[in-house]
Design a protein around this motif. Structure first.
Motif, PDB file in Angstrom:
ATOM      1  N   GLU A 283       0.833  -1.203   0.000  1.00 20.97           N
ATOM      2  CA  GLU A 283       0.000   0.000   0.000  1.00 20.97           C
ATOM      3  C   GLU A 283       0.868   1.254   0.000  1.00 20.97           C
ATOM      4  OE1 GLU A 283      -2.396  -0.699   3.445  1.00 20.97           O
ATOM      5  OE2 GLU A 283      -3.978  -1.706   2.297  1.00 20.97           O
ATOM      6  N   ALA A 284       1.934   1.233   0.793  1.00 19.63           N
ATOM      7  CA  ALA A 284       2.845   2.382   0.829  1.00 19.63           C
ATOM      8  C   ALA A 284       3.521   2.569  -0.526  1.00 19.63           C
ATOM      9  CB  ALA A 284       3.891   2.196   1.927  1.00 19.63           C
TER      10      ALA A 284
ATOM     11  N   GLN B 131       1.082   4.046  -2.935  1.00 15.95           N
ATOM     12  CA  GLN B 131       0.922   5.472  -2.674  1.00 15.95           C
ATOM     13  C   GLN B 131       2.085   6.263  -3.280  1.00 15.95           C
ATOM     14  OE1 GLN B 131      -1.627   7.185  -1.244  1.00 15.95           O
ATOM     15  NE2 GLN B 131      -0.508   9.023  -1.780  1.00 15.95           N
ATOM     16  N   ARG B 132       3.315   5.744  -3.104  1.00 12.20           N
ATOM     17  CA  ARG B 132       4.486   6.426  -3.692  1.00 12.20           C
ATOM     18  C   ARG B 132       4.400   6.446  -5.217  1.00 12.20           C
ATOM     19  NH1 ARG B 132       7.072   3.493   0.364  1.00 12.20           N
ATOM     20  NH2 ARG B 132       7.752   1.916  -1.118  1.00 12.20           N
TER      21      ARG B 132
ATOM     22  N   ASP C 125       1.961   9.091  -6.189  1.00 13.30           N
ATOM     23  CA  ASP C 125       2.572  10.417  -6.044  1.00 13.30           C
ATOM     24  C   ASP C 125       3.535  10.697  -7.190  1.00 13.30           C
ATOM     25  OD1 ASP C 125       1.143  10.661  -3.700  1.00 13.30           O
ATOM     26  OD2 ASP C 125       2.872  10.279  -2.380  1.00 13.30           O
TER      27      ASP C 125
END
Length: 102
Positions: free
Chosen positions: A48-49, A52-53, A56
């Protein structure tokens, strides 16, 4: 002293030992399952992280692309204007040369 009670006691101890061994194996399997679940949860959190990156980064790249496209459009406009002015200047020079017999 090796009467029927001694045999039943030994059988009872064997049954308890067997049950305790099964319980120990079940607890070990449960602990392993909990560890696997914990690892999977950490993996999901990591994914998930990372997602997200990536989102972005995608947004940043999209903004950079928009900026680059706008700059390219301005450069094309400037190029057309320079070309127009050069053609105009060459026509003026040609006209002056024709007037003066050049």
């Amino acid at each position: 002293m090796n009467g029927p009670d001694d045999s039943r006691a030994a059988t009872g101890e064997t049954a308890i030992s067997a049950a305790l061994a099964r319980l120990t194996r079940a607890v070990d399997r449960l602990e392993a399952a909990v560890d696997r679940r914990h690892d999977a949860d950490r993996s999901v959190s990591g994914l998930e992280a990372q997602l997200q990156r990536l989102g972005d980064d995608r947004s940043e790249l999209a903004a950079m692309l928009d900026t680059a496209e706008a700059r390219a459009a301005r450069l094309e406009d400037a190029n057309r204007e320079v070309s127009r002015r050069l053609v105009s200047a060459m026509e003026s020079i040609r006209s002056v040369l024709e007037e003066h017999g050049g």
